[in-house]
Design a protein around this motif. Sequence first.
Motif, mmCIF file in Angstrom:
data_model
loop_
_atom_site.group_PDB
_atom_site.id
_atom_site.type_symbol
_atom_site.label_atom_id
_atom_site.label_comp_id
_atom_site.label_asym_id
_atom_site.label_seq_id
_atom_site.Cartn_x
_atom_site.Cartn_y
_atom_site.Cartn_z
ATOM 1 N N THR A 167 0.840 -1.205 0.000
ATOM 2 C CA THR A 167 0.000 0.000 0.000
ATOM 3 C C THR A 167 0.872 1.250 0.000
ATOM 4 O O THR A 167 0.641 2.183 -0.784
ATOM 5 C CB THR A 167 -0.916 -0.010 1.252
ATOM 6 O OG1 THR A 167 -1.687 -1.203 1.226
ATOM 7 C CG2 THR A 167 -1.824 1.191 1.293
ATOM 8 N N ASP B 260 0.910 -4.587 -9.095
ATOM 9 C CA ASP B 260 0.711 -4.935 -7.697
ATOM 10 C C ASP B 260 0.974 -6.440 -7.564
ATOM 11 O O ASP B 260 0.157 -7.264 -7.972
ATOM 12 C CB ASP B 260 -0.735 -4.560 -7.323
ATOM 13 C CG ASP B 260 -1.122 -5.079 -5.955
ATOM 14 O OD1 ASP B 260 -0.296 -5.704 -5.283
ATOM 15 O OD2 ASP B 260 -2.283 -4.853 -5.569
ATOM 16 N N SER C 205 4.186 -6.868 -0.365
ATOM 17 C CA SER C 205 4.312 -6.792 1.100
ATOM 18 C C SER C 205 5.012 -8.033 1.615
ATOM 19 O O SER C 205 4.758 -9.142 1.112
ATOM 20 C CB SER C 205 2.925 -6.743 1.756
ATOM 21 O OG SER C 205 2.229 -5.605 1.353
ATOM 22 N N LYS D 212 2.910 -11.480 3.232
ATOM 23 C CA LYS D 212 2.245 -12.565 2.477
ATOM 24 C C LYS D 212 3.288 -13.589 1.993
ATOM 25 O O LYS D 212 2.946 -14.627 1.468
ATOM 26 C CB LYS D 212 1.516 -11.995 1.266
ATOM 27 C CG LYS D 212 0.591 -10.860 1.693
ATOM 28 C CD LYS D 212 -0.610 -10.714 0.852
ATOM 29 C CE LYS D 212 -1.222 -9.366 1.101
ATOM 30 N NZ LYS D 212 -2.605 -9.405 1.481
HETATM 31 C C1 LIG Z 1 -3.605 -7.805 -4.426
HETATM 32 C C2 LIG Z 1 -3.296 -7.006 -3.175
HETATM 33 N N1 LIG Z 1 -2.843 -5.762 -3.313
HETATM 34 C C3 LIG Z 1 -2.538 -5.008 -2.246
HETATM 35 C C4 LIG Z 1 -2.700 -5.469 -0.973
HETATM 36 C C5 LIG Z 1 -2.361 -4.584 0.177
HETATM 37 O O1 LIG Z 1 -1.292 -5.092 0.917
HETATM 38 P P1 LIG Z 1 -0.854 -4.413 2.281
HETATM 39 O O2 LIG Z 1 -2.090 -4.209 3.091
HETATM 40 O O3 LIG Z 1 0.092 -5.387 2.880
HETATM 41 O O4 LIG Z 1 -0.187 -3.104 1.938
HETATM 42 C C6 LIG Z 1 -3.204 -6.763 -0.787
HETATM 43 C C7 LIG Z 1 -3.459 -7.300 0.574
HETATM 44 O O5 LIG Z 1 -4.375 -8.070 0.775
HETATM 45 C C8 LIG Z 1 -3.488 -7.556 -1.919
HETATM 46 O O6 LIG Z 1 -3.958 -8.804 -1.803
#
Ligand SMILES: Cc1ncc(COP(=O)(O)O)c(C=O)c1O
Length: 411
Positions: free
Chosen positions: A101, A205, A228, A231
């Motif tokens: 994010t 992303d 991130s 995950k």
């Molecule tokens: C496809 C995707 N994009 C972005 C995010 C956001 O990740 P974070 O909250 O770790 O920044 C997620 C988290 O679920 C995701 O699955």
Amino acid sequence: MSSMTYRDFDIETIRAEFPILQRQINGKPLVYLDNAASAQKPEAVISAMADQARTAYANVHRGLHTLANETTDRYEQARKSVQTFLNAPSEKNIVFTKGATEGINIVAAGLAETIQPGDEIILSVMEHHSNIIPWHFLRERCGAVLKWIELTEEGGLDMAALEAAIGPKTRLIALSHMSNVLGTVNDVKKITALARAAGVLTLIDGCQAVVHLDLDMIDLDCDFYVFSGHKLYGPTGIGVLYGQTEALEALRPFQGGGEMIETVSREAVTYNELPYRLEAGTPPILEAIGLGAAIDWFSTFKLKDIQAHEDALYAHAREGVSAINGLKIYGETADKGPVMSFSLIGAHPHDISQIADKYGVALRAGHHCAQPLMSYMEVSATARASFGIYNTHKEVDNFIEALEKACKMLV
Ligand SMILES: Cc1ncc(COP(=O)(O)O)c(C=O)c1O
């Protein structure tokens, strides 16, 4: 990496490395199927962070004492691990962030001054809110126009529509590599080739893809890629913004302070070189070291072994749920990660998740931070099972049994 020797894929050995898998939930063994939201951590990650805090902790980059130097070395080694993992040209292309994010927000804020009213940003309806809201900011603040690409019947990206949407006003294409709801894997190489031919920037992303797909930044040729740590079996509070050098250099720093400067006077500031100019303030040091440990651990496996295991779990689950009346799966493309979003006629996804929890099965239910996708699919929520490296076929059976019980109680 072909000269590397990999570990055998032995599921029991792998599971023994995750202390949390010993837990019982409501008197039943934990069946953790919420990996797409956040994955559990192996001992290698837990101990890398704890050992660093116990034995060699200090702030990075600024000190000349031993602990500062040791910590800086470990922090920069983590960046090297990320660079190798992504096959990025240099460590300078790897910016540590607090998560995907933040990475997307750094790009959006960094581009804001270059966006003119009417400039277009192309998104898809399958995006996570993290890859939507920063672009809404540019719509609200700079007059950018968001163009939405819809999906095929199976839940794939409509590539013809994407191609047709690219025009003289297009500035950026921002898409997920793999959907956190549908599991759909997008053809990023094809998308970046289209964008490059039109002189358009690309942001991918990679939050879900990073843990399932082979990533090669040179081959993918996107301008920006984010993910991130949490995950990827790593800690929360750390993520990565990869960018091509020219693309990163064109970003105006989003935050000021700490290591991002070269000089500061009363009148002016000059900025540090990449990647530090985009890393303001004390970074998440232990978290970066934890991410490095997660990548080093993950990279001891052959990715093909992990993929084969997770695909087999998905296929088993797919087969098992096909016998359940009224169950509908969202996302059935051929190229799909191990994520199963589903609804059950007559049952709310939250109730399914609560009943599953009684049997130790952790599912997610809700809009999955993808409200435009939910309204496109004409549902308010789905339930989701997502599979990871440590899941077993026995756990898939437990999941199906829990669903059958939920069906009996709710439908
Ligand atoms: C496809 C995707 N994009 C972005 C995010 C956001 O990740 P974070 O909250 O770790 O920044 C997620 C988290 O679920 C995701 O699955």
